[in-house]
Design an enzyme around this catalytic site. Structure first.
Site, mmCIF file in Angstrom:
data_model
loop_
_atom_site.group_PDB
_atom_site.id
_atom_site.type_symbol
_atom_site.label_atom_id
_atom_site.label_comp_id
_atom_site.label_asym_id
_atom_site.label_seq_id
_atom_site.Cartn_x
_atom_site.Cartn_y
_atom_site.Cartn_z
ATOM 1 N N ASP A 46 0.840 -1.198 0.000
ATOM 2 C CA ASP A 46 0.000 0.000 0.000
ATOM 3 C C ASP A 46 0.876 1.250 0.000
ATOM 4 O OD1 ASP A 46 -2.610 1.442 0.423
ATOM 5 O OD2 ASP A 46 -1.472 2.187 2.131
ATOM 6 N N TYR A 51 2.757 9.927 -0.841
ATOM 7 C CA TYR A 51 3.882 9.443 -0.015
ATOM 8 C C TYR A 51 5.235 9.696 -0.699
ATOM 9 C CZ TYR A 51 0.290 6.720 2.495
ATOM 10 O OH TYR A 51 -0.823 6.316 3.191
ATOM 11 N N LYS A 76 -2.966 5.527 -4.072
ATOM 12 C CA LYS A 76 -4.046 6.484 -3.786
ATOM 13 C C LYS A 76 -3.853 7.766 -4.578
ATOM 14 C CE LYS A 76 -3.645 4.849 0.990
ATOM 15 N NZ LYS A 76 -2.205 4.600 1.116
ATOM 16 N N HIS A 109 -7.723 9.177 -1.783
ATOM 17 C CA HIS A 109 -7.045 9.219 -0.484
ATOM 18 C C HIS A 109 -7.900 9.839 0.617
ATOM 19 C CE1 HIS A 109 -2.621 9.314 1.074
ATOM 20 N NE2 HIS A 109 -3.432 9.157 2.094
HETATM 21 P P1 NDP Z 1 1.233 1.284 11.832
HETATM 22 O O1 NDP Z 1 0.141 0.970 12.785
HETATM 23 O O2 NDP Z 1 1.516 0.360 10.729
HETATM 24 O O3 NDP Z 1 2.559 1.508 12.716
HETATM 25 C C1 NDP Z 1 3.780 1.869 12.131
HETATM 26 C C2 NDP Z 1 4.759 2.220 13.250
HETATM 27 O O4 NDP Z 1 4.918 1.091 14.101
HETATM 28 C C3 NDP Z 1 6.140 2.574 12.769
HETATM 29 O O5 NDP Z 1 6.617 3.582 13.651
HETATM 30 C C4 NDP Z 1 6.919 1.284 12.949
HETATM 31 O O6 NDP Z 1 8.276 1.553 13.199
HETATM 32 C C5 NDP Z 1 6.270 0.674 14.164
HETATM 33 N N1 NDP Z 1 6.187 -0.794 14.141
HETATM 34 C C6 NDP Z 1 5.865 -1.574 13.092
HETATM 35 N N2 NDP Z 1 5.810 -2.866 13.443
HETATM 36 C C7 NDP Z 1 6.097 -2.903 14.777
HETATM 37 C C8 NDP Z 1 6.190 -3.965 15.690
HETATM 38 N N3 NDP Z 1 5.969 -5.215 15.301
HETATM 39 N N4 NDP Z 1 6.503 -3.643 16.975
HETATM 40 C C9 NDP Z 1 6.713 -2.371 17.349
HETATM 41 N N5 NDP Z 1 6.621 -1.319 16.516
HETATM 42 C C10 NDP Z 1 6.327 -1.593 15.225
HETATM 43 O O7 NDP Z 1 0.969 2.775 11.344
HETATM 44 P P2 NDP Z 1 0.925 3.556 9.953
HETATM 45 O O8 NDP Z 1 0.259 4.822 10.278
HETATM 46 O O9 NDP Z 1 2.207 3.565 9.277
HETATM 47 O O10 NDP Z 1 -0.135 2.754 9.065
HETATM 48 C C11 NDP Z 1 0.215 1.692 8.209
HETATM 49 C C12 NDP Z 1 -0.032 2.052 6.773
HETATM 50 O O11 NDP Z 1 -1.358 2.529 6.586
HETATM 51 C C13 NDP Z 1 0.819 3.205 6.240
HETATM 52 O O12 NDP Z 1 2.158 2.849 5.997
HETATM 53 C C14 NDP Z 1 0.051 3.562 4.999
HETATM 54 O O13 NDP Z 1 0.303 2.608 3.985
HETATM 55 C C15 NDP Z 1 -1.378 3.465 5.521
HETATM 56 N N6 NDP Z 1 -1.887 4.766 6.017
HETATM 57 C C16 NDP Z 1 -2.918 5.354 5.329
HETATM 58 C C17 NDP Z 1 -3.469 6.534 5.715
HETATM 59 C C18 NDP Z 1 -4.596 7.110 4.938
HETATM 60 O O14 NDP Z 1 -4.970 8.274 5.174
HETATM 61 N N7 NDP Z 1 -5.185 6.383 4.025
HETATM 62 C C19 NDP Z 1 -2.942 7.266 6.889
HETATM 63 C C20 NDP Z 1 -1.887 6.563 7.581
HETATM 64 C C21 NDP Z 1 -1.412 5.359 7.152
HETATM 65 P P3 NDP Z 1 9.487 1.179 12.186
HETATM 66 O O15 NDP Z 1 9.047 1.453 10.779
HETATM 67 O O16 NDP Z 1 10.573 2.117 12.656
HETATM 68 O O17 NDP Z 1 9.827 -0.261 12.425
#
Ligand code: NDP
Length: 298
Positions: A46, A51, A76, A109
């Site tokens: 995704d 982005y 998106k 989006h």
């Molecule tokens: P997530 O809930 O996926 O969390 C991501 C965060 O958690 C990062 O800081 C990552 O750190 C950390 N992390 C990941 N796995 C673990 C784990 N197993 N244990 C501990 N920490 C962990 O949040 P997102 O907001 O990134 O959402 C995921 C996806 O959703 C986005 O990447 C995007 O594709 C989508 N999205 C869409 C939006 C929209 O408006 N449509 C808005 C926001 C997100 P690190 O990378 O440093 O490991």
């Protein structure tokens, strides 16, 4: 390698329930991180025009050696590209950067509530792209029930997906119910509550879903991690989830969620953690003036 369940979208297209998200993944880290995700078994990615890393996602797919047809690519359209003709061009931009002819799932989006005419025009362009075979499925993101009602009143293809903020601290039961009523699959963004703990966001009083006592207890019960418990909760409730990580151990951990099962009581205990507090922008407040961002050509 973990086998991830597949969900059938409302037009029959199959999509891996668990995908790999790349929001906030810097372009110079995206190729390596996405390639690692593909290496450990993710087959759904995704991204988004906004982005700034579609080109690197495409590069990772090509370098991975995984056949293009075996990877489900979701991206998106950003609000600056709303309106019928602009959205057709947005497809060309995204497909060009990804380096593909066909996008598996193309979604809007955000709704633009103050310019819903542009939102409808954008969605009608998605309908045309679907009819022309350039995208395999179309959908929306951050649409609240009233936005869905307005869209459905003016268009003909029911969105396959509504990608919205869903994690234990913000469950949006009204959106889940509206999606279900219309036959739209809910896809959870921030599925492990990233927005409750990403570095540099929010105030000091933030609570991280990863440290929630109920989630931690369930993780201990099942010999799993808090992130795995939350992902299991989404999958067992029939949602798609797209966790993001650039850390190889976490990329693998987030895919390894098929080895245990939460009970109905445990699912309900997670549901009960909902605070009703949104982490992301209020969809009704998204305007071109406040959130506009030009999307470069491919
Ligand atoms: P997530 O809930 O996926 O969390 C991501 C965060 O958690 C990062 O800081 C990552 O750190 C950390 N992390 C990941 N796995 C673990 C784990 N197993 N244990 C501990 N920490 C962990 O949040 P997102 O907001 O990134 O959402 C995921 C996806 O959703 C986005 O990447 C995007 O594709 C989508 N999205 C869409 C939006 C929209 O408006 N449509 C808005 C926001 C997100 P690190 O990378 O440093 O490991």
């Amino acid at each position: 390698m973990t086998t991830i369940p597949t969900l059938s979208l409302n037009n029959g297209v199959a999509m891996p329930a668990l995908g790999y998200g790349v929001f906030q993944t810097p372009p110079d880290e995206t190729v390596a991180a996405t390639a690692e995700a593909l290496r450990v078994g993710y087959r759904h990615i995704d991204t988004a025009a906004a982005y700034g890393n579609e080109r690197e996602v495409g590069e990772a797919v090509r370098r991975s050696g995984v056949a293009r047809d075996d990877v489900f690519l979701e991206t998106k359209v950003w609000i600056n590209d709303y309106g019928h003709d602009a959205t057709l061009r947005a497809f060309d931009k995204s497909a060009g950067k990804l380096g593909v002819d066909t996008i598996d799932l193309l979604i809007l989006h955000q709704p633009l509530p103050t310019r819903f005419d542009l939102t409808v025009g954008a969605y009608q362009a998605l309908e045309q792209l679907l009819a022309d075979g350039k995208v395999r499925a179309i959908g929306v993101s951050n649409f609240m029930p009233d936005h869905l009602d307005r869209l459905l009143a003016e268009t003909s293809v029911v969105p396959a997906v509504n990608q919205v903020e869903v994690h234990p601290y913000f469950r949006q039961p009204d959106v889940l119910a509206a999606d279900a009523q219309h036959g739209i699959l809910t896809q959870a963004w921030s599925p492990i509550g990233g927005i409750t703990f990403y570095p540099g966001w929010g105030g000091e009083d933030r609570r991280s879903t990863l440290e929630d006592p109920t989630i931690v207890r369930l993780a201990e019960t099942h010999g799993a991690t808090p992130a795995q418990v939350m992902l299991r909760w989404h999958l067992q409730q029939g949602r798609s989830a797209i966790p993001k990580s650039v850390t190889p151990s976490r990329i693998a951990e987030n895919l390894d969620v098929t080895g245990f099962e939460l009970s109905a009581d445990e699912l309900a205990a997670i549901d009960a953690l909902d605070t009703g507090l949104r982490g992301g922008p209020e969809p009704a407040d998204v305007t071109l003036e406040a959130f506009g961002q030009e999307i470069p050509e491919a």
